[in-house]
Design an enzyme around this catalytic site. Structure first.
Site, mmCIF file in Angstrom:
data_model
loop_
_atom_site.group_PDB
_atom_site.id
_atom_site.type_symbol
_atom_site.label_atom_id
_atom_site.label_comp_id
_atom_site.label_asym_id
_atom_site.label_seq_id
_atom_site.Cartn_x
_atom_site.Cartn_y
_atom_site.Cartn_z
ATOM 1 N N SER A 25 -38.914 -46.752 -25.301
ATOM 2 C CA SER A 25 -38.694 -47.573 -24.100
ATOM 3 C C SER A 25 -38.951 -49.037 -24.400
ATOM 4 O O SER A 25 -39.408 -49.390 -25.489
ATOM 5 C CB SER A 25 -39.601 -47.113 -22.947
ATOM 6 O OG SER A 25 -40.953 -47.323 -23.274
ATOM 7 N N GLY A 26 -38.647 -49.868 -23.424
ATOM 8 C CA GLY A 26 -39.016 -51.280 -23.441
ATOM 9 C C GLY A 26 -38.616 -52.041 -24.691
ATOM 10 O O GLY A 26 -37.505 -51.917 -25.209
ATOM 11 N N TYR A 163 -57.431 -53.736 -24.083
ATOM 12 C CA TYR A 163 -56.149 -54.319 -24.487
ATOM 13 C C TYR A 163 -56.401 -55.648 -25.218
ATOM 14 O O TYR A 163 -55.881 -55.883 -26.316
ATOM 15 C CB TYR A 163 -55.253 -54.532 -23.255
ATOM 16 C CG TYR A 163 -53.836 -54.920 -23.593
ATOM 17 C CD1 TYR A 163 -52.914 -53.950 -23.998
ATOM 18 C CD2 TYR A 163 -53.405 -56.246 -23.532
ATOM 19 C CE1 TYR A 163 -51.610 -54.294 -24.323
ATOM 20 C CE2 TYR A 163 -52.105 -56.599 -23.852
ATOM 21 C CZ TYR A 163 -51.206 -55.617 -24.246
ATOM 22 O OH TYR A 163 -49.909 -55.959 -24.570
ATOM 23 N N LYS A 167 -55.672 -56.170 -29.166
ATOM 24 C CA LYS A 167 -54.615 -57.115 -29.576
ATOM 25 C C LYS A 167 -55.206 -58.272 -30.392
ATOM 26 O O LYS A 167 -54.576 -58.771 -31.327
ATOM 27 C CB LYS A 167 -53.851 -57.635 -28.354
ATOM 28 C CG LYS A 167 -53.021 -56.554 -27.637
ATOM 29 C CD LYS A 167 -51.932 -55.970 -28.532
ATOM 30 C CE LYS A 167 -51.024 -55.017 -27.787
ATOM 31 N NZ LYS A 167 -49.953 -54.448 -28.619
ATOM 32 N N THR A 198 -41.231 -54.335 -18.548
ATOM 33 C CA THR A 198 -41.038 -53.042 -19.214
ATOM 34 C C THR A 198 -41.870 -52.015 -18.440
ATOM 35 O O THR A 198 -42.530 -52.361 -17.456
ATOM 36 C CB THR A 198 -41.548 -53.080 -20.676
ATOM 37 O OG1 THR A 198 -42.960 -53.301 -20.649
ATOM 38 C CG2 THR A 198 -40.857 -54.143 -21.511
HETATM 39 N N1 NAP Z 1 -44.103 -56.027 -21.851
HETATM 40 C C1 NAP Z 1 -44.900 -57.062 -22.079
HETATM 41 O O1 NAP Z 1 -45.016 -57.966 -21.234
HETATM 42 C C2 NAP Z 1 -45.663 -57.166 -23.382
HETATM 43 C C3 NAP Z 1 -46.329 -58.369 -23.654
HETATM 44 C C4 NAP Z 1 -47.024 -58.485 -24.835
HETATM 45 C C5 NAP Z 1 -47.064 -57.453 -25.726
HETATM 46 N N2 NAP Z 1 -46.413 -56.295 -25.437
HETATM 47 C C6 NAP Z 1 -46.492 -55.210 -26.413
HETATM 48 O O2 NAP Z 1 -45.208 -54.760 -26.726
HETATM 49 C C7 NAP Z 1 -45.294 -53.396 -27.170
HETATM 50 C C8 NAP Z 1 -44.235 -52.579 -26.454
HETATM 51 O O3 NAP Z 1 -44.581 -52.476 -25.087
HETATM 52 P P1 NAP Z 1 -43.507 -52.482 -23.915
HETATM 53 O O4 NAP Z 1 -43.785 -53.646 -23.072
HETATM 54 O O5 NAP Z 1 -42.151 -52.294 -24.458
HETATM 55 O O6 NAP Z 1 -43.985 -51.213 -23.068
HETATM 56 P P2 NAP Z 1 -43.392 -49.750 -22.887
HETATM 57 O O7 NAP Z 1 -41.995 -49.794 -22.394
HETATM 58 O O8 NAP Z 1 -44.414 -49.025 -22.067
HETATM 59 O O9 NAP Z 1 -43.370 -49.183 -24.366
HETATM 60 C C9 NAP Z 1 -44.524 -48.692 -25.001
HETATM 61 C C10 NAP Z 1 -44.049 -47.774 -26.102
HETATM 62 O O10 NAP Z 1 -45.174 -47.319 -26.823
HETATM 63 C C11 NAP Z 1 -45.053 -45.921 -26.986
HETATM 64 N N3 NAP Z 1 -46.360 -45.307 -27.092
HETATM 65 C C12 NAP Z 1 -47.426 -45.429 -26.274
HETATM 66 N N4 NAP Z 1 -48.432 -44.661 -26.699
HETATM 67 C C13 NAP Z 1 -47.987 -44.042 -27.832
HETATM 68 C C14 NAP Z 1 -48.555 -43.107 -28.720
HETATM 69 N N5 NAP Z 1 -49.802 -42.646 -28.559
HETATM 70 N N6 NAP Z 1 -47.812 -42.694 -29.771
HETATM 71 C C15 NAP Z 1 -46.546 -43.129 -29.946
HETATM 72 N N7 NAP Z 1 -45.949 -44.019 -29.141
HETATM 73 C C16 NAP Z 1 -46.677 -44.453 -28.081
HETATM 74 C C17 NAP Z 1 -44.307 -45.434 -25.754
HETATM 75 O O11 NAP Z 1 -43.600 -44.236 -26.048
HETATM 76 P P3 NAP Z 1 -44.001 -42.773 -25.607
HETATM 77 O O12 NAP Z 1 -44.635 -42.850 -24.249
HETATM 78 O O13 NAP Z 1 -42.690 -42.028 -25.593
HETATM 79 O O14 NAP Z 1 -44.927 -42.287 -26.673
HETATM 80 C C18 NAP Z 1 -43.308 -46.559 -25.571
HETATM 81 O O15 NAP Z 1 -42.157 -46.340 -26.358
HETATM 82 C C19 NAP Z 1 -46.739 -52.948 -26.910
HETATM 83 O O16 NAP Z 1 -47.484 -53.028 -28.095
HETATM 84 C C20 NAP Z 1 -47.220 -53.976 -25.923
HETATM 85 O O17 NAP Z 1 -48.630 -54.129 -25.934
HETATM 86 C C21 NAP Z 1 -45.702 -56.121 -24.284
#
Ligand code: NAP
Length: 258
Positions: A25-26, A163, A167, A198
């Site tokens: 996702s995301g 978090y 990070k 996301t």
């Molecule tokens: N969105 C933002 O604003 C933002 C900002 C800064 C940093 N980030 C970082 O960007 C990254 C992606 O996040 P996102 O925003 O795209 O959120 P997201 O859509 O919730 O994606 C998170 C992903 O991590 C996977 N995941 C979570 N726990 C896991 C586990 N135990 N094993 C394997 N996969 C796991 C989920 O897949 P499954 O549930 O299918 O396992 C999902 O594909 C993260 O590291 C997040 O901290 C996001």
């Protein structure tokens, strides 16, 4: 035209093999699509097998691997499966992430704290150390850790001790691994995004007050769009950044510059 006058060629990833965690996702879905769009063969890792299978249908040669990155045995299987399919690993995108958003630190259980650290921090270390021996043996490789602006500043007013701690650790670990492996051809860098809509941030964007808070605190006055990470990702994953290691590239609409 000689190749040194074709700077965009360095961004191509033809024949490279990339693992993307959190590809279900995301941002991770987008990262996998973008790496494949410039020639990489991608391995898609996450827990939701149905999502990975659907994405794999869209991306030629993609290999979906169901994997809980908090489980060391799953991580070992992810690396072994990648090597069975492609025989090499050139790029690791440590993107899988979890959050403890909303819990005051004094009320946060150790179990909850450790759950987030296990995904964001420990898994990133474990996967980096699993791919490193292969990369070091070949003298090349690029590891990109997806950190956050909250690895650089507190989450306030959103409580998210695990978090922010994890990070921040990812950014420190990026420097340390980069320096350990720099002379042997393996680069380690991080991206620190601000807010992107996301699944991880659904609640924040759905809530009028927090959505307005994001807008107010971002000098560009808007959240990021997933495609606005494409450039940072490709730069760090590819030879375009061949002299760059240990850095954290902030993509935040000016958030941390305030
Ligand atoms: N969105 C933002 O604003 C933002 C900002 C800064 C940093 N980030 C970082 O960007 C990254 C992606 O996040 P996102 O925003 O795209 O959120 P997201 O859509 O919730 O994606 C998170 C992903 O991590 C996977 N995941 C979570 N726990 C896991 C586990 N135990 N094993 C394997 N996969 C796991 C989920 O897949 P499954 O549930 O299918 O396992 C999902 O594909 C993260 O590291 C997040 O901290 C996001």
């Amino acid at each position: 035209m000689s190749s040194d006058l074709e700077p965009l060629a360095a961004f191509r990833l033809d024949g490279r093999v990339a693992i993307v965690t959190g590809a279900s996702s995301g941002l991770g879905t987008r990262f996998a699509q973008i790496l494949a769009a410039v020639g990489a063969k991608v391995v898609l890792a996450a827990r939701r097998a149905d999502r990975l299978a659907a994405l794999a249908k869209e991306i030629p040669d993609a290999v979906p691997v169901t994997c809980d990155v908090a489980n060391p045995t799953d991580n070992e299987r992810l690396i072994a499966t990648t090597l069975e399919h492609f025989g090499q690993i050139d790029i690791l995108i440590n993107n899988a992430g979890a959050t403890d958003g909303g819990i005051a630190a004094e009320e946060e259980t150790l179990e909850e704290f450790n759950r987030v650290v296990a995904v964001n921090q420990t898994a990133s270390f474990h996967l980096a150390t699993l791919v490193a021996p292969k990369m070091l043996a070949r003298g090349s490789g690029s590891i990109v850790n997806i950190a956050s602006i909250h690895g650089l500043c507190a989450g306030a007013p959103n409580n998210q001790a695990a978090y922010v701690a994890s990070k921040s650790a990812v950014i420190g670990m990026t420097r340390e691994l980069a320096v350990q492996w720099a002379s042997r051809g393996v680069r380690v860098n991080a991206i620190a995004p601000a807010y992107f809509e996301t699944e991880l941030t659904t609640e924040m964007f759905a809530n009028e007050r927090s959505a307005a808070w994001i807008q107010r605190n971002t000098p560009m006055r808007r959240p990021g769009r997933a495609e606005e990470l494409d450039g940072a990702l490709l730069y760090l994953a590819s030879d375009a950044s061949s002299y760059v290691t240990g850095t954290t590239l902030v993509v935040d609409g000016g958030w941390t510059a305030r």
